[in-house]
Design a protein around this motif. Sequence first.
Motif, PDB file in Angstrom:
ATOM      1  N   HIS A 188      27.940  -4.423   8.131  1.00 25.85           N
ATOM      2  CA  HIS A 188      26.807  -3.548   8.309  1.00 25.85           C
ATOM      3  C   HIS A 188      25.552  -4.355   8.543  1.00 25.85           C
ATOM      4  N   ASP A 189      26.074  -5.714   8.972  1.00 29.25           N
ATOM      5  CA  ASP A 189      25.191  -7.110   8.923  1.00 29.25           C
ATOM      6  C   ASP A 189      24.813  -7.290  10.575  1.00 29.25           C
ATOM      7  N   ILE A 190      23.578  -6.697  11.010  1.00 27.01           N
ATOM      8  CA  ILE A 190      23.743  -6.787  12.511  1.00 27.01           C
ATOM      9  C   ILE A 190      23.564  -8.363  12.962  1.00 27.01           C
ATOM     10  N   ASP A 191      22.998  -9.396  12.165  1.00 27.74           N
ATOM     11  CA  ASP A 191      23.299 -10.599  12.478  1.00 27.74           C
ATOM     12  C   ASP A 191      24.561 -11.259  12.549  1.00 27.74           C
ATOM     13  N   GLU A 192      25.223 -10.804  11.471  1.00 22.85           N
ATOM     14  CA  GLU A 192      26.768 -10.998  11.388  1.00 22.85           C
ATOM     15  C   GLU A 192      27.416 -10.828  12.660  1.00 22.85           C
ATOM     16  N   ALA A 193      27.095  -9.331  12.944  1.00 24.64           N
ATOM     17  CA  ALA A 193      27.828  -8.807  14.070  1.00 24.64           C
ATOM     18  C   ALA A 193      27.579  -9.430  15.628  1.00 24.64           C
ATOM     19  N   PRO A 207      28.135  13.795  12.129  1.00 27.84           N
ATOM     20  CA  PRO A 207      29.107  12.785  12.021  1.00 27.84           C
ATOM     21  C   PRO A 207      28.937  11.567  12.875  1.00 27.84           C
ATOM     22  N   SER A 208      29.778  10.452  12.582  1.00 25.79           N
ATOM     23  CA  SER A 208      29.478   9.204  13.280  1.00 25.79           C
ATOM     24  C   SER A 208      30.167   9.365  14.565  1.00 25.79           C
ATOM     25  N   VAL A 209      29.536   8.951  15.700  1.00 27.59           N
ATOM     26  CA  VAL A 209      29.960   8.742  16.982  1.00 27.59           C
ATOM     27  C   VAL A 209      29.755   7.293  17.290  1.00 27.59           C
ATOM     28  N   ILE A 210      30.300   6.697  18.418  1.00 27.43           N
ATOM     29  CA  ILE A 210      30.037   5.568  19.216  1.00 27.43           C
ATOM     30  C   ILE A 210      28.746   5.628  19.800  1.00 27.43           C
ATOM     31  N   SER A 211      27.457   5.179  19.396  1.00 34.15           N
ATOM     32  CA  SER A 211      26.443   5.446  20.270  1.00 34.15           C
ATOM     33  C   SER A 211      26.013   4.212  21.075  1.00 34.15           C
ATOM     34  N   ASP A 212      26.644   3.182  20.901  1.00 31.40           N
ATOM     35  CA  ASP A 212      26.429   2.112  21.906  1.00 31.40           C
ATOM     36  C   ASP A 212      27.389   1.087  21.977  1.00 31.40           C
ATOM     37  N   GLU A 213      27.661   0.471  23.016  1.00 27.39           N
ATOM     38  CA  GLU A 213      28.624  -0.672  23.167  1.00 27.39           C
ATOM     39  C   GLU A 213      27.894  -1.849  23.672  1.00 27.39           C
ATOM     40  N   GLU A 225      21.325 -22.611  19.070  1.00 36.25           N
ATOM     41  CA  GLU A 225      20.435 -21.610  18.271  1.00 36.25           C
ATOM     42  C   GLU A 225      20.296 -20.507  19.009  1.00 36.25           C
ATOM     43  N   PHE A 226      21.502 -19.790  19.089  1.00 33.65           N
ATOM     44  CA  PHE A 226      21.711 -18.545  19.666  1.00 33.65           C
ATOM     45  C   PHE A 226      20.794 -17.386  18.545  1.00 33.65           C
ATOM     46  N   GLU A 227      20.877 -17.681  17.441  1.00 32.16           N
ATOM     47  CA  GLU A 227      20.360 -16.954  16.545  1.00 32.16           C
ATOM     48  C   GLU A 227      18.896 -16.946  16.371  1.00 32.16           C
ATOM     49  N   LEU A 228      18.322 -17.749  16.944  1.00 28.60           N
ATOM     50  CA  LEU A 228      16.910 -18.088  17.182  1.00 28.60           C
ATOM     51  C   LEU A 228      16.100 -17.437  18.405  1.00 28.60           C
ATOM     52  N   SER A 229      17.144 -17.144  19.287  1.00 31.24           N
ATOM     53  CA  SER A 229      16.652 -17.075  20.467  1.00 31.24           C
ATOM     54  C   SER A 229      16.058 -15.537  20.947  1.00 31.24           C
ATOM     55  N   ASN A 230      15.376 -15.564  21.986  1.00 28.37           N
ATOM     56  CA  ASN A 230      14.865 -13.884  22.539  1.00 28.37           C
ATOM     57  C   ASN A 230      15.858 -13.223  22.522  1.00 28.37           C
ATOM     58  N   GLU A 231      16.988 -13.589  23.314  1.00 31.15           N
ATOM     59  CA  GLU A 231      18.154 -12.713  23.776  1.00 31.15           C
ATOM     60  C   GLU A 231      18.701 -12.169  22.393  1.00 31.15           C
ATOM     61  N   PHE A 232      18.868 -12.922  21.245  1.00 35.91           N
ATOM     62  CA  PHE A 232      19.320 -12.471  20.078  1.00 35.91           C
ATOM     63  C   PHE A 232      18.350 -11.462  19.722  1.00 35.91           C
ATOM     64  N   LEU A 233      16.898 -11.754  19.656  1.00 37.64           N
ATOM     65  CA  LEU A 233      16.166 -10.316  19.166  1.00 37.64           C
ATOM     66  C   LEU A 233      16.239  -9.218  19.869  1.00 37.64           C
ATOM     67  N   GLN A 234      16.360  -9.394  21.155  1.00 39.34           N
ATOM     68  CA  GLN A 234      16.370  -8.112  22.138  1.00 39.34           C
ATOM     69  C   GLN A 234      17.570  -7.267  21.573  1.00 39.34           C
ATOM     70  N   LEU A 235      18.916  -8.035  21.608  1.00 45.00           N
ATOM     71  CA  LEU A 235      19.940  -7.332  21.257  1.00 45.00           C
ATOM     72  C   LEU A 235      19.666  -6.767  19.800  1.00 45.00           C
ATOM     73  N   ARG A 237      17.076  -5.777  18.419  1.00 45.84           N
ATOM     74  CA  ARG A 237      16.072  -4.614  18.546  1.00 45.84           C
ATOM     75  C   ARG A 237      16.839  -3.224  19.142  1.00 45.84           C
ATOM     76  N   ARG A 238      17.638  -3.749  20.246  1.00 44.98           N
ATOM     77  CA  ARG A 238      18.571  -2.609  20.677  1.00 44.98           C
ATOM     78  C   ARG A 238      19.373  -1.768  19.667  1.00 44.98           C
ATOM     79  N   ILE A 239      19.866  -2.635  18.780  1.00 43.81           N
ATOM     80  CA  ILE A 239      20.671  -2.186  17.794  1.00 43.81           C
ATOM     81  C   ILE A 239      20.084  -1.132  16.713  1.00 43.81           C
ATOM     82  N   ILE A 240      19.012  -1.730  16.195  1.00 46.52           N
ATOM     83  CA  ILE A 240      18.085  -1.076  15.404  1.00 46.52           C
ATOM     84  C   ILE A 240      17.658   0.331  15.852  1.00 46.52           C
TER      85      ILE A 240
END
Lengths: 245, 257
Positions: A188-193, A207-213, A225-235, A237-240
């Motif tokens: 349930h940890d977005i960063d971890e995923a 009920p739960s469905v797969i809403s995105d892949e 530093e993937f974790e600090l990159s813009n791409e990381f933040l964009q992804l 945001r999308r998950i949120i």
Amino acid sequence: MLLQVEHVSKSFDQKTIIKDINLHVAQGEIVSLLGISGSGKTTLFNIIAGLSQPDSGSVLLQDRSILNQPGQVSYMLQKDLLMPYRTVANNVILPLLITGIKKKHALIKAAPLFAEFGLSGYEDKYPADLSGGMRQRAALLRTYLFDKPLALLDEPFSALDAITKRALHTWYLDIMAKIHLSTLLITHDIDEALVLSNRIYVLANTPSVISDEIAIPKALHDASEFELSNEFLQLKRRIIADLHI
Amino acid sequence: MKIKLKSTSISLLPLAVVILVLALWYVVTATGIVPRFFLPGPFDVLVAFQEDFDLLMANMWVTLVEAFWGLLLGVILGVSIAIIMERFDLLYRAIYPLLVLSQTIPTYAIAPILILWFGYGILPKVLLIIVTTFFPVAVEMLTGLRSADQDLIKLMQTMGSNRLQILWYVKLPASLEHFFASLRISVSYSIIGAVIAEWVGGDAGLGVYMTRVMKVYAYDKMFAVIVLISLVSLCLILGVDLLQRLTMPWKRGEKAL
């Protein structure tokens, strides 16, 4: 395809928990199943592990149905579940003993792996003597020794403190690069995923469905530093947005 | 291997109390406040113990053999019943109330019946000990088996383990502590059970020795044998503690034991 889950639905007491779930895991892939608590992640895992039966749908492992067949995939839970009364070595060889391998042979098979999993010198210690991170590594070694084509990890790092968790993520990626264990990871940890997986399935709604892949290109993981990159933040945001939170 | 017995770590306070009581006992008997034939002095008991040492040892051996067989079979029966009740809920519901009910029967009152049915040999004694020792073991073991971690059982199931493997690897280890707690109780029950069965009928054993010295009003010997029985029980309980430490090495670092 290694694992193929098709149109799986499950209800408890007329309440649909998961609905029409489709997902797959390819050989050598680390795939995350991301969802908030109570989104039916564990229900789906129990079905894949053969511990419970779906109302409809099928689960194929290497093109063979594994419905209601425990013992086909490895399973690791949030709690390390090491037996306090067995030494670390005797704990990790448990899956081998269950399948009828003699203890002596099991210990020989496990011996070279302790160094790999950062547990050298702790073989004959009891779990109580280990730190939280080490216990989780021992649990992962036990999972690995199941020796099944696919590992199901149910929030394996969620009980750890933030710093230990980060250290373990780095270690986990290293070890995975060596042992190539195909993995379906619940979190349930977005960063971890984002940090750990090649692909992410987002479970949302009731009920739960797969809403995105979301596929995470290898280039991103390899970048520093993937974790600090813009791409990381964009992804992120999308998950949120997917989770409606 | 370093093994430290629980009792040695206890403070010297109880020992001081014992010495005080012994001193008081000596004073009231030596000064004649309480007549000798009524209450022998501590040294009289010691002398009696020494005089009858060989006889006491021979009788103790008989009692120990009875207690051993009774306890062994009682423990096996208790553990078996617990495993069966844990496995089959229907049997649990059928048997458990009866087990509790069986404990309301004064077991020592059935000793004469057992003697009547099975004679003066070892059999009725062993049976009585079984009846008194299996219950604590069965009840504690059942609690222990049920205390096993459900997630661990689930993990074992995902490994494809069968019921027997789950029992061996998870449930039995989970009940070890309960087992030893009940064994400590049953061990002392077994000695008491043996002595009482010997009172009712028998030709050897500490219980028989007791009834004989009582009939001749040899109270010093009576006290000697009571002290001996306590000592034997105490040694056996310490033996259980030792066994527990050897069986559960992962607990050695903890204070609980």
